[in-house]
Enzyme design. Structure first.
Site, PDB file in Angstrom:
ATOM      1  N   GLY A 251       0.813  -1.208   0.000  1.00 52.83           N
ATOM      2  CA  GLY A 251       0.000   0.000   0.000  1.00 52.83           C
ATOM      3  C   GLY A 251       0.845   1.256   0.000  1.00 52.83           C
ATOM      4  O   GLY A 251       0.485   2.272  -0.609  1.00 52.83           O
ATOM      5  N   ASP A 252       1.991   1.193   0.673  1.00 49.96           N
ATOM      6  CA  ASP A 252       2.902   2.343   0.698  1.00 49.96           C
ATOM      7  C   ASP A 252       3.525   2.559  -0.676  1.00 49.96           C
ATOM      8  O   ASP A 252       3.690   3.696  -1.117  1.00 49.96           O
ATOM      9  CB  ASP A 252       3.989   2.108   1.745  1.00 49.96           C
ATOM     10  CG  ASP A 252       3.408   1.731   3.103  1.00 49.96           C
ATOM     11  OD1 ASP A 252       2.357   2.286   3.462  1.00 49.96           O
ATOM     12  OD2 ASP A 252       4.002   0.874   3.781  1.00 49.96           O
TER      13      ASP A 252
END
Length: 315
Positions: A251-252
């Site tokens: 997600g980062d």
């Protein structure tokens, strides 16, 4: 330049194991040690793409010194905020079938002076930043309104803010109107207080976050793809992924891809999906380089599949 803020960074150790069996001695097939925390991962992904980034984070003790050393080795500029408590150490166990078990320590308790120094450090570097990505949980000592204060101060000097957090900290920050928020499906469901079973449910929840103050919502729906909801419209993006090795930091990586591509519109969504898909094919929390991306595997459409059931519905 993309500035990242990680209020609760970590030293992350990831072990690849055949299977997790309680009470047994497990021999790891591989291990990694990485600087961790959601904002740190965004900086690592931005640096892997060849772009300039500055990581602002509180660091303390031997783990904090090692985090700074690891970031420096990756060519990432660091603006450390010295704190009395030791930076936390986290453990991740990645099984061969893709299941990930994480043990996250709580982190140090920041004093009032340390909290203010962290805000001042962000402010002092804000004018040089194209984007400020504020990411992760808040350590002990920081009030849920801390992110809201940071967004307000950053907007005062003309900076754009992307926020990736959850719970009360997210809801408090919405009143400060962050430019982008990036919840996953679980965080999105928690924010609106109801389960999500379909892509249409996620779209409606994202629209509610916009009504509460978010200018743009980039929602990660795991293996099902990502949603982008903004003033200009809404889009759905997905990618073919044949094998998942680790979803730590995926997600980062997605948020980094979104900001690298400008942080607005379907082109930025395509970049976010490509970066997230590349990250899950890599071990531990390794961030993808341009060579790892497969843009041809990405599909972005304004024809959102509202009735598509989520692979992992959130109750």
């Amino acid at each position: 330049m993309i500035l990242t803020v990680t209020p609760n960074p970590s030293l992350d150790r990831t072990y690849e194991v055949p299977a997790l069996e309680r009470g047994e001695v497990i021999r790891a097939d591989g291990e990694r040690m990485d600087p961790g925390g959601k904002g740190v991962n965004v900086s690592r992904a931005v640096a892997a793409a060849g772009r300039r980034t500055l990581a602002v984070l509180p660091l303390g003790g031997a783990p904090g010194a090692l985090v700074a050393e690891l970031l420096d080795a990756q060519g990432i500029e660091v603006a450390p905020v010295p704190v009395a408590g030791a930076t936390r150490s986290n453990i991740a166990l990645a099984e061969a079938d893709g299941v990930l078990t994480k043990i996250n320590a709580p982190g140090p308790d920041l004093s009032a002076a340390e909290q203010e120094l962290l805000l001042d450090t962000v402010r002092s570097h804000s004018r040089a930043a194209d984007w400020i990505a504020c990411c992760g949980s808040l350590p002990r000592g920081l009030a849920p309104s801390w992110y809201a204060d940071l967004v307000t101060r950053a907007h005062a000097v003309g900076a754009r803010i992307a926020l990736d957090t959850s719970g009360r900290a997210l809801l408090e920050a919405l009143r400060a109107r962050p430019d982008v928020v990036k919840p996953n499906a679980e965080e999105l469901a928690e924010a609106v207080g109801r389960p999500l079973a379909t892509v249409g449910d996620a779209l409606k929840a994202a629209e509610e976050l916009r009504a509460l103050g978010a200018r743009t919502v980039l929602a990660s729906l795991g293996a099902d793809g990502q949603l982008l909801v903004a003033d200009a419209g809404a889009w759905f993006g997905s990618a073919r992924v044949t094998a998942v090795r680790s979803n730590v930091g995926a997600g980062d990586a997605s948020l980094a891809g979104f900001l690298i591509a400008g942080g607005t519109g379907p082109e930025a969504l395509a970049s976010a999906v490509a970066h997230g898909a590349a990250a899950v094919r890599l071990p531990g929390s390794v961030m993808p380089t341009p060579a790892d991306l497969d843009p041809a595997a990405v599909t972005v459409t304004a024809d959102i599949p509202l009735d598509r059931e989520l692979t992992e519905p959130v109750s």
